[in-house]
Design an enzyme around this catalytic site. Sequence first.
Site, PDB file in Angstrom:
ATOM      1  N   SER A  36       0.807  -1.221   0.000  1.00 53.03           N
ATOM      2  CA  SER A  36       0.000   0.000   0.000  1.00 53.03           C
ATOM      3  C   SER A  36       0.841   1.272   0.000  1.00 53.03           C
ATOM      4  CB  SER A  36      -0.929   0.020   1.221  1.00 53.03           C
ATOM      5  OG  SER A  36      -0.177   0.114   2.419  1.00 53.03           O
ATOM      6  N   THR A 154      -2.320   2.871   3.713  1.00 51.49           N
ATOM      7  CA  THR A 154      -1.536   4.094   3.790  1.00 51.49           C
ATOM      8  C   THR A 154      -0.690   3.989   5.047  1.00 51.49           C
ATOM      9  OG1 THR A 154      -3.313   5.376   2.743  1.00 51.49           O
ATOM     10  CG2 THR A 154      -1.702   6.630   3.977  1.00 51.49           C
ATOM     11  N   THR A 172       1.358   6.978   0.543  1.00 51.12           N
ATOM     12  CA  THR A 172       0.504   5.883   0.059  1.00 51.12           C
ATOM     13  C   THR A 172       0.702   5.641  -1.424  1.00 51.12           C
ATOM     14  OG1 THR A 172      -1.782   5.095  -0.015  1.00 51.12           O
ATOM     15  CG2 THR A 172      -1.426   7.411  -0.514  1.00 51.12           C
ATOM     16  N   ARG A 182      -5.934   9.259 -10.310  1.00 50.72           N
ATOM     17  CA  ARG A 182      -6.756   9.455  -9.110  1.00 50.72           C
ATOM     18  C   ARG A 182      -5.887   9.887  -7.946  1.00 50.72           C
ATOM     19  NH1 ARG A 182      -6.680   6.996  -3.701  1.00 50.72           N
ATOM     20  NH2 ARG A 182      -8.786   7.151  -2.854  1.00 50.72           N
ATOM     21  N   THR A 205      -6.010   6.966   7.246  1.00 52.50           N
ATOM     22  CA  THR A 205      -5.847   5.904   6.269  1.00 52.50           C
ATOM     23  C   THR A 205      -7.239   5.371   5.941  1.00 52.50           C
ATOM     24  OG1 THR A 205      -5.673   4.066   7.845  1.00 52.50           O
ATOM     25  CG2 THR A 205      -3.647   5.254   7.327  1.00 52.50           C
ATOM     26  N   GLY A 206      -7.351   4.658   4.828  1.00 58.00           N
ATOM     27  CA  GLY A 206      -8.658   4.131   4.446  1.00 58.00           C
ATOM     28  C   GLY A 206      -9.210   4.833   3.222  1.00 58.00           C
TER      29      GLY A 206
END
Length: 305
Positions: A36, A154, A172, A182, A205-206
């Site tokens: 990641s 991340t 990340t 993106r 993160t997420g």
Amino acid sequence: LDATRHAYKLLLQGADTLDAAVAAVTLVEDDPNDTSVGYGGLPNEDGVVELDAAVMHGPTHRAGAVAALRNIRHAAQVARLVMEQTDHQLLVGEGALRFAVAQGFKEENLLTEKARKIWLYWRQTRGPSDDWLPPPLDKVDPEVRQYFERHTGTVHVACLNAAGEVSCVTSTSGLAFKIAGRVGDSPIVGAGLYADGQVGSCGSTGRGEANLAGLGSFLAVELMRGGASPLEAGLEVLRRVVKQTPARLLDEEGRPRFDLKYFLLAKDGRHAGVSMWLPARYAVTDANGSRLEEAAGLYHRPPKQ
């Protein structure tokens, strides 16, 4: 744990809080087993690794960031140079790459064999209307089969020294198999991270899209400024994200189908990790040693059968 341990060692040696945080993140960016972040990160839908990173120095309230950076593994180091050696705060794409090369960073292919296999399996199994055909299961690496769900991840590191100075870094490779170009929340100051020398810091993160609209890290620090503890501030930000989540991203019980985490550090040393879904943990190193602490959260995942 290794990253926080390394940062703490540098702080004890007198390193600036931002330097310590960048050094810690660099360890993760170098790890090919972390899919990641940095080298070994999962690529976009075209099979190309694109990195995002941001840094923020609490004592001076300065920040720098890069987004959609290709061929340079140490995105956090480049973001720090954007802060230190340009009059800008965010460089993206080809411009970010050219800046990194000018600063002496070497271009390299960031797609490891492991990440390539995972991407290829995703590409081959997108659906029956696609011209790619899924491979026979006995031809698929067992390590690849675990990536049935779309992968996000991340790294965020925040550092606090004895003088009460705080800085933070987020890095990340973004949402796995994303549309090329993106950009999520990680390189956006106020979303992916935020630090205020008078209050503390927060990073996330997420699912970046769930965090961007509400600038969750900025909001968390402002809630702490108003008297909320790191734990209270983090949970309140999560609750606001739930209220703002469109129906298509909610399950039948009104819960987000995605995960989102915040890591909060107050300048007095209090800290918290909060997660949309539990169980979750976060790494801490301080005078009491290195450890994983349990995060608080809103929802519990059902136990695996």
